[in-house]
Design a protein around this motif. Structure first.
Motif, PDB file in Angstrom:
ATOM      1  N   LEU A  65      22.665  44.010  43.817  1.00  0.00           N
ATOM      2  CA  LEU A  65      22.302  43.717  42.256  1.00  0.00           C
ATOM      3  C   LEU A  65      22.500  45.181  41.860  1.00  0.00           C
ATOM      4  N   GLY A  66      23.480  45.626  40.741  1.00  0.00           N
ATOM      5  CA  GLY A  66      23.537  46.807  40.095  1.00  0.00           C
ATOM      6  C   GLY A  66      24.520  47.538  40.830  1.00  0.00           C
ATOM      7  N   ARG A  67      24.894  47.257  41.842  1.00  0.00           N
ATOM      8  CA  ARG A  67      26.150  47.846  42.635  1.00  0.00           C
ATOM      9  C   ARG A  67      27.431  47.122  42.635  1.00  0.00           C
ATOM     10  N   PHE A  68      27.330  45.701  42.669  1.00  0.00           N
ATOM     11  CA  PHE A  68      28.577  45.194  42.671  1.00  0.00           C
ATOM     12  C   PHE A  68      28.658  44.310  41.312  1.00  0.00           C
ATOM     13  N   THR A  69      29.869  43.811  41.149  1.00  0.00           N
ATOM     14  CA  THR A  69      30.200  43.099  39.801  1.00  0.00           C
ATOM     15  C   THR A  69      31.266  41.971  40.280  1.00  0.00           C
ATOM     16  N   ILE A  70      30.852  40.871  40.015  1.00  0.00           N
ATOM     17  CA  ILE A  70      31.705  39.506  40.408  1.00  0.00           C
ATOM     18  C   ILE A  70      32.326  39.413  38.781  1.00  0.00           C
ATOM     19  N   SER A  71      33.813  38.995  39.001  1.00  0.00           N
ATOM     20  CA  SER A  71      34.400  38.738  37.463  1.00  0.00           C
ATOM     21  C   SER A  71      35.538  37.727  38.061  1.00  0.00           C
ATOM     22  N   ARG A  72      36.453  37.087  36.981  1.00  0.00           N
ATOM     23  CA  ARG A  72      37.307  36.004  37.278  1.00  0.00           C
ATOM     24  C   ARG A  72      38.308  36.239  36.113  1.00  0.00           C
ATOM     25  N   ASP A  73      39.537  35.794  36.285  1.00  0.00           N
ATOM     26  CA  ASP A  73      40.677  35.866  35.608  1.00  0.00           C
ATOM     27  C   ASP A  73      41.379  34.574  35.790  1.00  0.00           C
ATOM     28  N   ASN A  74      40.909  33.511  34.792  1.00  0.00           N
ATOM     29  CA  ASN A  74      41.424  32.218  35.055  1.00  0.00           C
ATOM     30  C   ASN A  74      42.707  32.187  34.886  1.00  0.00           C
ATOM     31  N   ALA A  75      43.356  33.004  34.091  1.00  0.00           N
ATOM     32  CA  ALA A  75      44.956  33.175  33.989  1.00  0.00           C
ATOM     33  C   ALA A  75      45.575  33.246  35.260  1.00  0.00           C
ATOM     34  N   LYS A  76      45.034  34.232  36.085  1.00  0.00           N
ATOM     35  CA  LYS A  76      45.580  34.594  37.346  1.00  0.00           C
ATOM     36  C   LYS A  76      44.998  33.999  38.589  1.00  0.00           C
ATOM     37  N   SER A  77      44.032  32.752  38.114  1.00  0.00           N
ATOM     38  CA  SER A  77      43.412  32.021  39.279  1.00  0.00           C
ATOM     39  C   SER A  77      42.802  33.134  40.413  1.00  0.00           C
ATOM     40  N   THR A  78      42.204  34.181  39.815  1.00  0.00           N
ATOM     41  CA  THR A  78      41.412  35.147  40.683  1.00  0.00           C
ATOM     42  C   THR A  78      40.130  35.257  40.552  1.00  0.00           C
ATOM     43  N   VAL A  79      39.476  35.745  41.664  1.00  0.00           N
ATOM     44  CA  VAL A  79      38.045  36.277  41.595  1.00  0.00           C
ATOM     45  C   VAL A  79      37.997  37.403  42.118  1.00  0.00           C
ATOM     46  N   TYR A  80      37.131  38.483  41.499  1.00  0.00           N
ATOM     47  CA  TYR A  80      37.230  39.833  41.958  1.00  0.00           C
ATOM     48  C   TYR A  80      35.648  40.256  42.452  1.00  0.00           C
ATOM     49  N   LEU A  81      35.525  40.925  43.293  1.00  0.00           N
ATOM     50  CA  LEU A  81      34.242  41.650  43.582  1.00  0.00           C
ATOM     51  C   LEU A  81      34.464  43.036  43.466  1.00  0.00           C
TER      52      LEU A  81
END
Length: 125
Positions: A65-81
């Motif tokens: 918490l506070g160091r990592f960020t999860i996100s997603r791009d539905n148009a690219k069917s991709t999740v990031y960390l």
């Protein structure tokens, strides 16, 4: 056939950053909640973060918490960390996982039906 393919792992120094990606195929990505887990040598699998399919709400393990960020791009069917301020204890194989729909957030591995093959992250001190 559902496939989750992680990339972006590698070697980083303590205090550095890495960005992991997980590209999904064979599923309707927008209705899947996505998560990252990790497995360190000699330890049990650990939940890292997840992002819900509907509102995009996120949930993190206390250790990141506070160091990592999860996100997603539905148009690219991709999740990031996005991983910042890396520590040697972040060294592990990182896996992305998917669960269809799902209420809220979940840190239980058993809730996730699909898993990637993993990508190694090594943080040197």
């Amino acid at each position: 056939q559902v496939q989750l393919v992680e990339s972006g792992g590698g070697l980083a120094q303590a205090g550095g950053s890495l960005r992991l990606s997980c590209a999904a195929s064979g599923l309707t990505f927008s209705i899947y909640s996505m998560a990252w887990f990790r497995l360190a040598l000699g330890k049990e699998r650990e939940f890292v973060a997840d992002i819900s399919w509907r509102a995009g709400s996120t949930y993190y393990a206390d250790s990141v918490l506070g160091r990592f960020t999860i996100s997603r791009d539905n148009a690219k069917s991709t999740v990031y960390l996005e991983m910042n301020s890396l520590k040697p204890e972040d060294t592990a194989v990182y896996y992305c996982a998917a669960r269809k729909f799902g209420m809220g957030n979940s840190r239980r591995g058993s809730d996730y039906a699909y898993w990637g093959q993993g990508t190694q992250v090594t943080v040197s001190s």
